[in-house]
Design an enzyme around this catalytic site. Structure first.
Site, mmCIF file in Angstrom:
data_model
loop_
_atom_site.group_PDB
_atom_site.id
_atom_site.type_symbol
_atom_site.label_atom_id
_atom_site.label_comp_id
_atom_site.label_asym_id
_atom_site.label_seq_id
_atom_site.Cartn_x
_atom_site.Cartn_y
_atom_site.Cartn_z
ATOM 1 N N ARG A 242 -41.675 15.284 48.453
ATOM 2 C CA ARG A 242 -42.489 14.271 47.762
ATOM 3 C C ARG A 242 -42.358 14.382 46.245
ATOM 4 O O ARG A 242 -43.286 14.052 45.515
ATOM 5 C CB ARG A 242 -43.961 14.392 48.169
ATOM 6 C CG ARG A 242 -44.188 14.094 49.622
ATOM 7 C CD ARG A 242 -45.629 13.849 49.991
ATOM 8 N NE ARG A 242 -45.701 13.837 51.438
ATOM 9 C CZ ARG A 242 -46.125 14.855 52.183
ATOM 10 N NH1 ARG A 242 -46.598 15.949 51.617
ATOM 11 N NH2 ARG A 242 -46.113 14.777 53.497
ATOM 12 N N ASP B 250 -36.582 15.988 60.246
ATOM 13 C CA ASP B 250 -37.475 14.868 59.960
ATOM 14 C C ASP B 250 -36.568 13.673 59.664
ATOM 15 O O ASP B 250 -35.938 13.604 58.607
ATOM 16 C CB ASP B 250 -38.388 15.191 58.775
ATOM 17 C CG ASP B 250 -39.786 14.621 58.950
ATOM 18 O OD1 ASP B 250 -39.921 13.647 59.701
ATOM 19 O OD2 ASP B 250 -40.725 15.156 58.343
ATOM 20 N N ARG C 240 -47.797 7.342 60.832
ATOM 21 C CA ARG C 240 -46.514 7.190 61.511
ATOM 22 C C ARG C 240 -46.652 7.403 63.014
ATOM 23 O O ARG C 240 -46.058 6.697 63.809
ATOM 24 C CB ARG C 240 -45.504 8.184 60.938
ATOM 25 C CG ARG C 240 -44.185 8.226 61.699
ATOM 26 C CD ARG C 240 -43.180 9.139 61.023
ATOM 27 N NE ARG C 240 -42.798 8.634 59.725
ATOM 28 C CZ ARG C 240 -42.762 9.358 58.611
ATOM 29 N NH1 ARG C 240 -43.131 10.622 58.642
ATOM 30 N NH2 ARG C 240 -42.390 8.822 57.469
ATOM 31 N N TYR C 241 -47.422 8.401 63.417
ATOM 32 C CA TYR C 241 -47.583 8.729 64.827
ATOM 33 C C TYR C 241 -48.838 8.052 65.374
ATOM 34 O O TYR C 241 -49.765 7.737 64.627
ATOM 35 C CB TYR C 241 -47.670 10.241 65.009
ATOM 36 C CG TYR C 241 -46.451 10.977 64.519
ATOM 37 C CD1 TYR C 241 -45.279 10.990 65.262
ATOM 38 C CD2 TYR C 241 -46.470 11.659 63.304
ATOM 39 C CE1 TYR C 241 -44.159 11.671 64.817
ATOM 40 C CE2 TYR C 241 -45.353 12.341 62.849
ATOM 41 C CZ TYR C 241 -44.197 12.341 63.603
ATOM 42 O OH TYR C 241 -43.089 13.006 63.158
ATOM 43 N N LYS D 286 -40.452 13.692 63.143
ATOM 44 C CA LYS D 286 -39.830 14.984 63.439
ATOM 45 C C LYS D 286 -39.142 14.949 64.803
ATOM 46 O O LYS D 286 -39.765 14.623 65.814
ATOM 47 C CB LYS D 286 -40.882 16.091 63.422
ATOM 48 C CG LYS D 286 -41.623 16.199 62.094
ATOM 49 C CD LYS D 286 -42.743 17.221 62.187
ATOM 50 C CE LYS D 286 -43.630 17.151 60.961
ATOM 51 N NZ LYS D 286 -44.406 15.875 60.890
ATOM 52 N N CYS E 211 -38.785 19.800 47.202
ATOM 53 C CA CYS E 211 -39.986 19.067 47.619
ATOM 54 C C CYS E 211 -39.652 17.658 48.108
ATOM 55 O O CYS E 211 -39.025 16.871 47.390
ATOM 56 C CB CYS E 211 -40.974 18.983 46.463
ATOM 57 S SG CYS E 211 -42.473 18.043 46.861
ATOM 58 N N CYS F 190 -49.735 20.870 42.759
ATOM 59 C CA CYS F 190 -49.462 22.096 43.507
ATOM 60 C C CYS F 190 -49.652 23.292 42.582
ATOM 61 O O CYS F 190 -49.640 23.152 41.350
ATOM 62 C CB CYS F 190 -48.039 22.113 44.051
ATOM 63 S SG CYS F 190 -47.725 20.893 45.347
ATOM 64 N N ARG G 268 -52.396 10.410 64.913
ATOM 65 C CA ARG G 268 -52.651 11.289 63.780
ATOM 66 C C ARG G 268 -52.108 10.679 62.491
ATOM 67 O O ARG G 268 -51.187 9.866 62.518
ATOM 68 C CB ARG G 268 -52.062 12.677 64.004
ATOM 69 C CG ARG G 268 -50.591 12.694 64.349
ATOM 70 C CD ARG G 268 -50.260 13.967 65.143
ATOM 71 N NE ARG G 268 -48.859 14.081 65.473
ATOM 72 C CZ ARG G 268 -48.306 13.503 66.540
ATOM 73 N NH1 ARG G 268 -49.027 12.724 67.322
ATOM 74 N NH2 ARG G 268 -47.024 13.690 66.804
ATOM 75 N N CYS H 87 -41.839 23.531 44.560
ATOM 76 C CA CYS H 87 -40.601 23.881 45.252
ATOM 77 C C CYS H 87 -39.506 22.898 44.835
ATOM 78 O O CYS H 87 -39.739 21.688 44.787
ATOM 79 C CB CYS H 87 -40.810 23.807 46.766
ATOM 80 S SG CYS H 87 -42.209 24.774 47.376
ATOM 81 N N ASP I 240 -34.753 18.085 53.751
ATOM 82 C CA ASP I 240 -34.686 16.628 53.692
ATOM 83 C C ASP I 240 -33.621 16.142 52.707
ATOM 84 O O ASP I 240 -33.189 16.878 51.808
ATOM 85 C CB ASP I 240 -36.051 16.051 53.287
ATOM 86 C CG ASP I 240 -37.080 16.197 54.397
ATOM 87 O OD1 ASP I 240 -36.692 16.190 55.572
ATOM 88 O OD2 ASP I 240 -38.276 16.324 54.071
#
Length: 472
Positions: A148, A344, A126-127, A351, A146, A139, A130, A143, A307
């Site tokens: 994703r 985000d 995206r950037y 972000k 999450c 995981c 990076r 959470c 999100d």
């Protein structure tokens, strides 16, 4: 490795070491502190939860619902939950409720549009300089908010060697990429040899300067941070790590030990929190969290606005609450304890920092500022400043076409950034050409009448580039 004496002293002020729920009271220490045992003995059913907690009807409905996001909690982390208090901030992060089945305004499956920015599976570019490299879908615990959840949690669907090769091939062919963030899932759940292999492959790519790891394993399962792991990480420097702590209750002696081992291995640590309703959406709680993190040498990095992801609506707060919390931090605690609050942006905007407004007014020679107490001051600007006059080595300049954004406008690269369809929207029916547009001999040097994409040299020598259209 022996814990630093000051770290040991601080750890004694936290929850007791070796704290366990009754269910695991008789488990030998050798098993309890074995990270593989922790993974094998995660709780993930209503029946197992009821051995540890007094469930509410909402929790029972959420945990037994079909099609919910994966439920897995390590015995270590489950032991931090209050058995009889459904408002426990640790409990709220990992126990599903019936609210996860409710929709909310603007709810999305892929709220950050990561899939649209993936040139190969698992790589998000995206950037400009990076990339995010997803290396697993697993995981230690999951959470409930999450971002994703659409791809994480299914043990039968994870990344394979062919996908790793595709990711690495893309990176080798992308010299503008200097920073790779490993995430997932959680990279520290990978087998040690797999993790070491990926780090070695990345470190062999000359233009990759920095490797980062985003992980919650040191919080969900601090016994994973072994000397073996620290040796693997320290062999691939420069390597940075962000952990994920949302509430002071999560900072235990075991977490302090894990962070101490990582920092002694030369790994700088940051923390990313998510602003969560009923967990940390109070200035005093957030202040306490950030101060405790700094005490164990973890620098607060980001506070994320939650999100717009499916199942997380009941945990979201307003941005106004986040700004209130930021107002309680700047000036009220040391700068090391103040993270950046970010949203985000939905749809893949990345972000965006959000902060209280400290600049009240601005003129050519003055700036009017206010501090955290409401003190207002005038700051005089230099009147003879014309910009930097030192040479910059050409090899230092890194750019990605079309991504210079606002900075590019300030540098004169172009005159506007337009929404998609902007010109068509403003092309009114029946519009006729102005008489001056035909006099190109007189106005062309000034860029007038030359059409939409002006390339003529203006009087000051600046060349105006074509406008960038957002969406092209």
């Amino acid at each position: 490795m022996t814990l630093h004496p000051q770290a040991t002293l601080r750890a004694q002020q936290m929850l007791p070491r070796n704290h366990r729920a009754d269910k695991w009271a008789d488990v030998p220490d050798a098993q309890w502190y074995d990270w593989k045992w922790q993974l094998k003995n995660r709780i993930n059913t209503v029946e197992e939860l009821e051995e540890v907690l007094t469930l509410t009807e909402s929790e029972r409905a959420g945990a037994s619902a079909q099609g919910i996001f994966r439920l897995d909690i390590t015995p270590y982390f489950a032991s931090l939950m209050d058995r009889d208090d459904p408002t426990c901030p640790v409990r709220r992060q990992v126990i599903p409720t019936h609210h996860e089945l409710e929709s909310f305004t603007s709810m999305m499956e892929d709220s950050l549009a990561e899939d649209k920015h993936s040139p190969v599976p698992g790589l998000v570019h995206r950037y400009p300089d990076r990339v995010l490299m997803l290396v697993t879908t697993q995981c230690a615990s999951y959470c409930r908010y999450c971002t994703r959840s659409r791809i994480v949690g299914d043990p039968t669907e994870t990344f394979n060697p062919a996908e790793y090769r595709a990711q690495l091939d893309y990176l080798r062919k992308s010299p503008q990429v200097r920073d790779v963030l490993l995430s997932g899932g959680d990279p520290l759940t990978l087998a040690p040899k797999v993790l070491a292999g990926l780090l070695s492959e990345l470190r062999a790519i000359e233009h990759i300067e920095i490797i980062r790891i985003g992980t919650r394993v040191p919080v969900f399962m601090p016994m994973r941070v072994t000397q073996e792991l620290c040796d693997v990480l320290s062999a691939h420097h420069p390597l940075w790590m962000n952990i994920h702590v949302n509430h002071p209750k999560e900072i235990t002696p075991e977490v302090a030990d894990a962070c101490d081992r990582l920092t002694r291995a030369g790994v700088p640590l940051g923390n990313q929190s998510v602003l969560l309703r009923g967990v940390n959406d109070h200035p005093v709680i957030m202040q306490k969290l950030l101060r405790e993190l700094v005490k164990i040498r973890v620098r607060p990095y980001y506070i994320y606005q939650c999100d717009l992801v499916h199942g997380a609506g009941h945990l979201r707060t307003t941005v106004a609450k986040g700004l209130e919390i930021m107002e309680s931090l700047r000036g009220h605690t040391s700068g090391y304890s103040v993270p950046t609050y970010v949203v985000d942006a939905p749809g893949g905007g990345g972000k965006i920092p959000v902060a209280p407004n400290y600049v009240l007014a601005q003129s050519a020679d003055k700036l009017i500022l206010r501090n955290f107490e409401g003190y207002i001051a005038a700051y005089s600007e230099p009147t003879d400043y014309t910009g930097p006059d030192m040479p910059v080595p050409a090899e230092w300049e890194r750019s990605e076409p079309g991504q210079s954004g606002i900075w590019g406008l300030m540098q004169g690269e172009r005159i506007s950034i337009q929404p998609e369809g902007f010109n068509a929207t403003h092309q009114r029916p029946g519009a006729v050409q102005h008489r001056l547009n035909s006099r190109e001999d007189k106005w062309a040097a000034y860029g007038v009448g030359a059409g939409e994409n002006v390339t003529d040299t203006a009087p000051d020598g600046m060349v105006e580039e074509p406008q960038v259209v957002i969406g092209d």
